[in-house]
Design a protein around this motif. Sequence first.
Motif: not given
Length: 66
Positions: A5, A7, A10, A35, A38, A60
């Motif tokens: 996972k 995050t 962008s 994306r 995630g 990230f």
Amino acid sequence: MVVLKVTGMSCSGCVSKITRAIQALDQQARVEVDRATGRVAVDTSESAASLCELVQRLGFGAEIGA
């Protein structure tokens, strides 16, 4: 199969950056990055911990499992 996972992704450049880094670590790896959710799924012989650390070094957020 390792699932992370992630995050902080962008843009498509983020997806490419993660994909290239994982494939540099394991050229045989099959990487699927979503994306929107995630989710990063990698078919590899590398450990989940090493992939998680790699993605974190790229800047990230990452955790094992999704």
